[in-house]
Structure formats: C-alpha cells, structure tokens
Design a protein around this motif. Structure first.
Motif, PDB file in Angstrom:
ATOM      1  N   ASP A 151       0.858  -1.189   0.000  1.00 47.34           N
ATOM      2  CA  ASP A 151       0.000   0.000   0.000  1.00 47.34           C
ATOM      3  C   ASP A 151       0.895   1.239   0.000  1.00 47.34           C
ATOM      4  OD1 ASP A 151      -1.688   2.153   0.631  1.00 47.34           O
ATOM      5  OD2 ASP A 151      -3.017   0.887   1.822  1.00 47.34           O
ATOM      6  N   PRO A 152       0.753   2.136  -0.984  1.00 52.47           N
ATOM      7  CA  PRO A 152       1.626   3.319  -1.067  1.00 52.47           C
ATOM      8  C   PRO A 152       1.514   4.233   0.150  1.00 52.47           C
ATOM      9  CG  PRO A 152      -0.213   3.484  -2.614  1.00 52.47           C
ATOM     10  CD  PRO A 152      -0.206   2.077  -2.108  1.00 52.47           C
ATOM     11  N   ARG A 153       0.407   4.150   0.876  1.00 51.29           N
ATOM     12  CA  ARG A 153       0.258   4.985   2.065  1.00 51.29           C
ATOM     13  C   ARG A 153       1.207   4.549   3.181  1.00 51.29           C
ATOM     14  NH1 ARG A 153      -6.009   4.383   3.166  1.00 51.29           N
ATOM     15  NH2 ARG A 153      -5.368   2.241   2.701  1.00 51.29           N
ATOM     16  N   LEU A 154       1.790   3.360   3.050  1.00 51.35           N
ATOM     17  CA  LEU A 154       2.759   2.880   4.030  1.00 51.35           C
ATOM     18  C   LEU A 154       4.181   3.339   3.726  1.00 51.35           C
ATOM     19  CD1 LEU A 154       1.611  -0.811   4.672  1.00 51.35           C
ATOM     20  CD2 LEU A 154       1.426   1.134   6.228  1.00 51.35           C
ATOM     21  N   ASP A 155       4.398   3.930   2.570  1.00 51.25           N
ATOM     22  CA  ASP A 155       5.753   4.353   2.184  1.00 51.25           C
ATOM     23  C   ASP A 155       6.412   5.260   3.233  1.00 51.25           C
ATOM     24  OD1 ASP A 155       5.593   2.855  -0.086  1.00 51.25           O
ATOM     25  OD2 ASP A 155       5.095   4.525  -1.417  1.00 51.25           O
ATOM     26  N   PRO A 156       5.683   6.228   3.831  1.00 50.57           N
ATOM     27  CA  PRO A 156       6.325   7.084   4.842  1.00 50.57           C
ATOM     28  C   PRO A 156       6.743   6.344   6.108  1.00 50.57           C
ATOM     29  CG  PRO A 156       4.319   8.117   3.990  1.00 50.57           C
ATOM     30  CD  PRO A 156       4.315   6.702   3.505  1.00 50.57           C
ATOM     31  N   PHE A 157       6.308   5.077   6.240  1.00 48.01           N
ATOM     32  CA  PHE A 157       6.640   4.298   7.433  1.00 48.01           C
ATOM     33  C   PHE A 157       7.729   3.261   7.168  1.00 48.01           C
ATOM     34  CE2 PHE A 157       2.219   5.632   7.731  1.00 48.01           C
ATOM     35  CZ  PHE A 157       2.174   6.230   8.978  1.00 48.01           C
ATOM     36  N   LYS A 158       8.182   3.140   5.930  1.00 49.86           N
ATOM     37  CA  LYS A 158       9.140   2.098   5.584  1.00 49.86           C
ATOM     38  C   LYS A 158      10.462   2.243   6.325  1.00 49.86           C
ATOM     39  CE  LYS A 158       6.532  -0.179   2.763  1.00 49.86           C
ATOM     40  NZ  LYS A 158       6.732  -0.215   1.318  1.00 49.86           N
ATOM     41  N   GLN A 159      10.909   3.486   6.532  1.00 48.08           N
ATOM     42  CA  GLN A 159      12.167   3.686   7.257  1.00 48.08           C
ATOM     43  C   GLN A 159      12.033   3.237   8.707  1.00 48.08           C
ATOM     44  OE1 GLN A 159      13.707   7.666   7.133  1.00 48.08           O
ATOM     45  NE2 GLN A 159      15.498   7.188   8.389  1.00 48.08           N
ATOM     46  N   ILE A 160      10.878   3.492   9.305  1.00 47.82           N
ATOM     47  CA  ILE A 160      10.637   3.074  10.691  1.00 47.82           C
ATOM     48  C   ILE A 160      10.672   1.552  10.778  1.00 47.82           C
ATOM     49  CG2 ILE A 160       8.942   3.050  12.556  1.00 47.82           C
ATOM     50  CD1 ILE A 160       7.993   5.786  11.515  1.00 47.82           C
ATOM     51  N   LEU A 161      10.035   0.894   9.830  1.00 44.62           N
ATOM     52  CA  LEU A 161      10.036  -0.561   9.811  1.00 44.62           C
ATOM     53  C   LEU A 161      11.450  -1.092   9.603  1.00 44.62           C
ATOM     54  CD1 LEU A 161       6.818  -1.185   7.685  1.00 44.62           C
ATOM     55  CD2 LEU A 161       7.105  -1.602  10.133  1.00 44.62           C
ATOM     56  N   GLY A 162      12.209  -0.399   8.760  1.00 42.55           N
ATOM     57  CA  GLY A 162      13.574  -0.841   8.492  1.00 42.55           C
ATOM     58  C   GLY A 162      14.462  -0.780   9.713  1.00 42.55           C
ATOM     59  N   ASN A 163      14.206   0.165  10.608  1.00 45.71           N
ATOM     60  CA  ASN A 163      15.003   0.271  11.835  1.00 45.71           C
ATOM     61  C   ASN A 163      14.669  -0.826  12.836  1.00 45.71           C
ATOM     62  OD1 ASN A 163      16.336   2.565  10.923  1.00 45.71           O
ATOM     63  ND2 ASN A 163      14.823   3.956  11.810  1.00 45.71           N
ATOM     64  N   GLU A 164      13.497  -1.421  12.693  1.00 42.44           N
ATOM     65  CA  GLU A 164      13.053  -2.530  13.546  1.00 42.44           C
ATOM     66  C   GLU A 164      12.943  -2.143  15.013  1.00 42.44           C
ATOM     67  OE1 GLU A 164      15.543  -5.895  12.928  1.00 42.44           O
ATOM     68  OE2 GLU A 164      15.668  -5.601  10.775  1.00 42.44           O
ATOM     69  N   LYS A 165      12.882  -0.847  15.311  1.00 46.18           N
ATOM     70  CA  LYS A 165      12.785  -0.385  16.693  1.00 46.18           C
ATOM     71  C   LYS A 165      11.679   0.661  16.810  1.00 46.18           C
ATOM     72  CE  LYS A 165      17.703  -1.056  17.755  1.00 46.18           C
ATOM     73  NZ  LYS A 165      18.953  -0.385  18.196  1.00 46.18           N
ATOM     74  N   PRO A 166      11.084   0.798  17.991  1.00 50.78           N
ATOM     75  CA  PRO A 166      10.071   1.841  18.187  1.00 50.78           C
ATOM     76  C   PRO A 166      10.649   3.225  17.933  1.00 50.78           C
ATOM     77  CG  PRO A 166      10.008   0.252  19.979  1.00 50.78           C
ATOM     78  CD  PRO A 166      11.256  -0.047  19.197  1.00 50.78           C
ATOM     79  N   VAL A 167       9.810   4.105  17.423  1.00 49.79           N
ATOM     80  CA  VAL A 167      10.198   5.484  17.162  1.00 49.79           C
ATOM     81  C   VAL A 167       9.159   6.390  17.812  1.00 49.79           C
ATOM     82  CG1 VAL A 167      10.547   7.248  15.398  1.00 49.79           C
ATOM     83  CG2 VAL A 167      11.364   4.924  15.005  1.00 49.79           C
ATOM     84  N   CYS A 168       9.637   7.398  18.545  1.00 51.01           N
ATOM     85  CA  CYS A 168       8.734   8.306  19.249  1.00 51.01           C
ATOM     86  C   CYS A 168       8.941   9.741  18.771  1.00 51.01           C
ATOM     87  CB  CYS A 168       8.971   8.239  20.752  1.00 51.01           C
ATOM     88  SG  CYS A 168       8.702   6.611  21.479  1.00 51.01           S
ATOM     89  N   GLY A 169       7.862  10.512  18.795  1.00 44.04           N
ATOM     90  CA  GLY A 169       7.941  11.911  18.406  1.00 44.04           C
ATOM     91  C   GLY A 169       6.710  12.359  17.648  1.00 44.04           C
ATOM     92  N   LYS A 170       6.898  13.347  16.809  1.00 44.23           N
ATOM     93  CA  LYS A 170       5.797  13.900  16.029  1.00 44.23           C
ATOM     94  C   LYS A 170       5.790  13.290  14.621  1.00 44.23           C
ATOM     95  CE  LYS A 170       5.852  18.338  18.465  1.00 44.23           C
ATOM     96  NZ  LYS A 170       5.979  19.809  18.333  1.00 44.23           N
TER      97      LYS A 170
END
Length: 249
Positions: A151-170
């Motif tokens: 799903d192209p709407r997931l593209d902005p999250f691919k880097q987060i998934l690639g890090n395999e760790k939780p990410v916090c912030g805005k």
C-alpha cells in the motif's frame, strides 16, 4: 494570681534553655541517637575576620547530605514508577493471553493502553491477506486493520520498519491522517512500534504490522525517551497475534 507571679517571656526562655541544657547534660548520647537533628543544626564558630574551616566543612557536608537525600528520593520514585509499570504490563499481558481471537486481542489492547497507560488513540495495521486471515469478514473493525504491505500509504513508514525499533515523536500530517483518521488533528505526539513476524533479522524481516499509540500531549512521546517498554510491548503483541495470521504473512 498577681502580675509578680507570672514569669516573663525572658524568664520562661531561660528556664527552657536551662532545662534543655540539663537534659543534654544528663543524656550525652542524644545527638548520637538523633544524627538527623545534629545535621540540621547551624553552629557558628567565631573566628575573627573569617569563616572557620570547620564551619565551611560542615556547610559543605550539609549541602552534600541534601543532595544525596534528593537523589535517594528520586531513585525511590523511579522504583515506584517501575513497579507500577510492571503491574500494568503484567495485566495487559494476561489480557492478551486470555483473548480467544483477534477481535478480543485488539479490544484488550485498546482498553489497557487507554485505561491503564493513558493513551488517547491506539491503531494497529497488519500486513496480512484478509482472505487468508482468521477474521470475521463482517467485522468492520477488522477490515480497517488489515492492509497490504505494498500500500503506497505505508511508504512514509518504511524507514521506521527498516530500523526494527520503536520510534517516538511527532508524525507528518500524512502519517497522522493514515494512522489516526478523524483523530489526527488532536494527536500531538506518537509512538510507532513495528510488529515482527516469525523471523526477523538485519537482512530480512517478515513484519506482521505496526502499532501506533497517540497522545494529545506533545511531550508524552519524544525522540529522547527510552523505548524498552515499547519494544517489550511490541514483542508481546506480536506473539499474541501471530497464531491467527502466521500462515498469511
């Protein structure tokens, strides 16, 4: 009683001082048994033109004592907070273990994160083929949870998934809109937690999905906060979900 029989304030003070002096004379071990009182006393040492070395040392030791007390109180509060966090985490884990299907898992997760952890919004997206998943096709909630990984709407999250760790912030507006829909404008900070599949390594990670926790407080989730709890939450939730979708990912 005449005025001559009423002791003056000065006389009363002198009597009190004498009484105290006599008590200390009769009980020389008093300050040994009550070191906290001695530590708070400010006894000046008269030295012409300067503060005595003893007085300066006592003042320094008193400051260090106050600092150590503050550190101890901080450590005690951290321990109490950790105990409370562990209790809530234990309750959430039991709730997920007691669930009999995906719907009950997500209800238990939502109830715990909102009720026990103060989350303002909770969203789960699973990268699962809905035709193969063990879900009720008439359940609208389930239909909003499952999305294809391409799903192209997931593209902005691919880097987060690639890090395999939780990410916090805005999050960016498009990320907020996708994760929180009509609640997006109220969400000021977010924790994003990748959900792992059966096997996850640096070279290959078969992700189950992603968990998003939103807050109206912009300081609730920030880039410098610890993520151990969030990582543990992701692992527990992944274990709970996996039996229902393991053949589809």
């Amino acid at each position: 009683m005449s005025s001559n029989q009423i002791p003056s304030t000065q006389e009363s003070t002198m009597i009190d001082a004498e009484t105290i002096a006599e008590y200390l004379h009769q009980n020389p071990e008093f300050f040994e048994q009550n070191p906290d009182i001695l530590a708070e006393l400010n006894i000046a040492h008269q030295v012409s033109g300067a503060i005595s070395l003893i007085e300066r040392q006592i003042a320094t030791l008193r400051e260090q004592n106050h600092g150590l007390k503050a550190q101890l109180e901080s450590l005690i509060q951290i321990a109490r907070d950790n105990d409370s966090l562990n209790e809530r985490m234990h309750k959430l884990t039991l709730g997920l273990m007691d669930a009999d299907n995906l719907n009950e898992i997500f209800i238990a997760l939502d109830d715990s994160l909102r009720g026990d952890f103060g989350a303002d919004a909770v969203t789960v997206k699973l990268f699962v083929d809905t035709a193969k998943a063990a879900i009720d096709p008439d359940n609208d909630l389930m239909q909003t949870i499952f999305v294809p990984l391409d799903d192209p709407r997931l593209d902005p999250f691919k880097q987060i998934l690639g890090n395999e760790k939780p990410v916090c912030g805005k999050l960016k507006p498009e990320q907020l809109g996708y994760m929180f829909a009509d609640q997006a404008e109220q969400i000021k900070s977010t924790a994003l937690i990748p959900l792992g599949g059966d096997q996850c390594s640096r070279s290959n990670c078969n992700f189950l999905g992603i968990l998003a926790i939103g807050s109206h407080d912009e300081q609730r989730f920030h880039a410098n906060m610890g993520t151990l709890f969030l990582s543990n939450l992701g692992e527990i939730l992944s274990r709970a979900i996996r039996p229902y979708v393991v053949d589809t990912v």
